[in-house]
Design a protein around this motif. Structure first.
Motif, short mmCIF file in Angstrom:
data_model
loop_
_atom_site.label_atom_id
_atom_site.label_comp_id
_atom_site.label_asym_id
_atom_site.label_seq_id
_atom_site.Cartn_x
_atom_site.Cartn_y
_atom_site.Cartn_z
N ILE A 12 0.85 -1.18 0.00
CA ILE A 12 0.00 0.00 0.00
C ILE A 12 0.89 1.24 0.00
O ILE A 12 1.79 1.35 0.83
CB ILE A 12 -0.91 0.05 1.25
CG1 ILE A 12 -1.75 -1.21 1.37
CG2 ILE A 12 -1.79 1.30 1.22
CD1 ILE A 12 -2.45 -1.35 2.70
N ILE A 13 0.62 2.15 -0.92
CA ILE A 13 1.29 3.46 -0.97
C ILE A 13 0.23 4.49 -0.64
O ILE A 13 -0.86 4.46 -1.22
CB ILE A 13 1.87 3.74 -2.37
CG1 ILE A 13 2.71 2.58 -2.88
CG2 ILE A 13 2.62 5.06 -2.38
CD1 ILE A 13 3.95 2.30 -2.09
N THR A 14 0.51 5.44 0.25
CA THR A 14 -0.49 6.44 0.63
C THR A 14 0.17 7.79 0.88
O THR A 14 1.37 7.86 1.19
CB THR A 14 -1.29 5.97 1.87
OG1 THR A 14 -2.39 6.86 2.09
CG2 THR A 14 -0.42 5.89 3.11
N CYS A 20 -9.14 15.40 -1.16
CA CYS A 20 -9.72 14.43 -0.23
C CYS A 20 -8.74 14.30 0.93
O CYS A 20 -7.66 14.90 0.91
CB CYS A 20 -9.94 13.08 -0.93
SG CYS A 20 -8.42 12.34 -1.57
N ASP A 21 -9.09 13.50 1.92
CA ASP A 21 -8.20 13.36 3.08
C ASP A 21 -6.90 12.63 2.75
O ASP A 21 -5.84 13.02 3.22
CB ASP A 21 -8.93 12.64 4.22
CG ASP A 21 -10.05 13.51 4.80
OD1 ASP A 21 -9.77 14.69 5.11
OD2 ASP A 21 -11.18 13.00 4.94
N PHE A 22 -7.00 11.56 1.94
CA PHE A 22 -5.79 10.83 1.57
C PHE A 22 -5.98 10.10 0.25
O PHE A 22 -7.10 9.87 -0.20
CB PHE A 22 -5.34 9.86 2.67
CG PHE A 22 -6.28 8.71 2.92
CD1 PHE A 22 -6.11 7.50 2.25
CD2 PHE A 22 -7.33 8.81 3.83
CE1 PHE A 22 -6.96 6.42 2.49
CE2 PHE A 22 -8.18 7.75 4.07
CZ PHE A 22 -7.99 6.55 3.39
N VAL A 23 -4.87 9.77 -0.37
CA VAL A 23 -4.86 9.00 -1.63
C VAL A 23 -4.03 7.74 -1.41
O VAL A 23 -3.24 7.66 -0.47
CB VAL A 23 -4.28 9.83 -2.80
CG1 VAL A 23 -5.16 11.04 -3.08
CG2 VAL A 23 -2.85 10.26 -2.53
N SER A 24 -4.24 6.76 -2.29
CA SER A 24 -3.48 5.52 -2.16
C SER A 24 -3.39 4.81 -3.50
O SER A 24 -4.11 5.12 -4.46
CB SER A 24 -4.13 4.59 -1.14
OG SER A 24 -5.40 4.15 -1.59
N ARG A 25 -2.51 3.83 -3.53
CA ARG A 25 -2.41 2.84 -4.61
C ARG A 25 -2.09 1.51 -3.94
O ARG A 25 -1.50 1.48 -2.86
CB ARG A 25 -1.32 3.23 -5.60
CG ARG A 25 -1.69 4.49 -6.38
CD ARG A 25 -0.63 4.92 -7.34
NE ARG A 25 -0.61 4.00 -8.51
CZ ARG A 25 0.26 4.15 -9.51
NH1 ARG A 25 1.15 5.11 -9.50
NH2 ARG A 25 0.24 3.29 -10.51
N GLN A 63 -8.39 6.26 -4.58
CA GLN A 63 -7.35 5.34 -5.00
C GLN A 63 -7.00 5.73 -6.43
O GLN A 63 -7.85 5.78 -7.31
CB GLN A 63 -7.81 3.88 -4.91
CG GLN A 63 -6.64 2.94 -5.09
CD GLN A 63 -6.87 1.58 -4.45
OE1 GLN A 63 -7.60 1.45 -3.49
NE2 GLN A 63 -6.23 0.57 -5.00
N LEU A 64 -5.75 6.04 -6.66
CA LEU A 64 -5.30 6.67 -7.90
C LEU A 64 -4.83 5.68 -8.96
O LEU A 64 -3.87 5.94 -9.67
CB LEU A 64 -4.20 7.69 -7.59
CG LEU A 64 -4.61 8.80 -6.61
CD1 LEU A 64 -3.43 9.72 -6.35
CD2 LEU A 64 -5.80 9.57 -7.12
N SER A 65 -5.51 4.56 -9.09
CA SER A 65 -5.20 3.60 -10.14
C SER A 65 -5.71 4.14 -11.47
O SER A 65 -6.36 5.19 -11.52
CB SER A 65 -5.88 2.27 -9.83
OG SER A 65 -7.29 2.45 -9.85
N LYS A 66 -5.45 3.40 -12.54
CA LYS A 66 -5.92 3.81 -13.86
C LYS A 66 -7.45 3.95 -13.87
O LYS A 66 -7.99 4.90 -14.43
CB LYS A 66 -5.47 2.79 -14.90
CG LYS A 66 -5.87 3.14 -16.31
CD LYS A 66 -5.34 2.11 -17.29
CE LYS A 66 -5.75 2.45 -18.71
NZ LYS A 66 -5.27 1.45 -19.66
N ARG A 67 -8.16 3.02 -13.21
CA ARG A 67 -9.62 3.08 -13.16
C ARG A 67 -10.11 4.13 -12.16
O ARG A 67 -11.18 4.68 -12.32
CB ARG A 67 -10.19 1.70 -12.83
CG ARG A 67 -11.69 1.65 -13.09
CD ARG A 67 -12.21 0.25 -13.03
NE ARG A 67 -12.45 -0.13 -11.65
CZ ARG A 67 -12.68 -1.35 -11.25
NH1 ARG A 67 -12.67 -2.34 -12.11
NH2 ARG A 67 -12.89 -1.62 -9.99
#
Length: 100
Positions: A12-14, A20-25, A63-67
């Motif tokens: 998990i990367i955050t 927003c409060d936080f992002v992740s991958r 969540q900053l994935s392609k989708r």
């Protein structure tokens, strides 16, 4: 791919978010998932982590994935509630077949 060399089910990367409060991958190449588009199970860890850092119990996440996906999380004592839009990817029945 260096992440596939890490001996873990997932990575998990955050970081703090801008809108927003936080992002992740979330990456899990050792189990055949190079990058998961939106990972609810990862947010059961991320929401308590960011709730503690931000001193709040209601959080928004992306969540900053392609989708890409947006989740809303609520820390409720030792439990986490997660909501957001979902995509159905499988419908089926589980049948307990007799052993031969």
């Amino acid at each position: 791919h260096l992440l596939s060399q890490v001996n873990a089910r997932g990575i998990i990367i955050t970081a703090p978010g801008d809108h927003c409060d936080f992002v992740s991958r979330f990456f899990a190449p050792t189990v055949g998932v190079n990058e998961d588009p939106v990972t609810g199970s990862a947010h059961t860890t991320l929401i308590p982590y960011w709730a503690n850092r931000l001193h709040k119990t209601e959080l928004s996440a992306q969540q900053l994935s392609k989708r890409h996906g947006t989740l809303h999380g609520s820390l409720q004592g030792d439990r986490v509630a997660i909501s957001g839009k979902a995509t159905t990817y499988l419908i089926g029945d589980i049948v307990n077949l007799p052993k031969k």
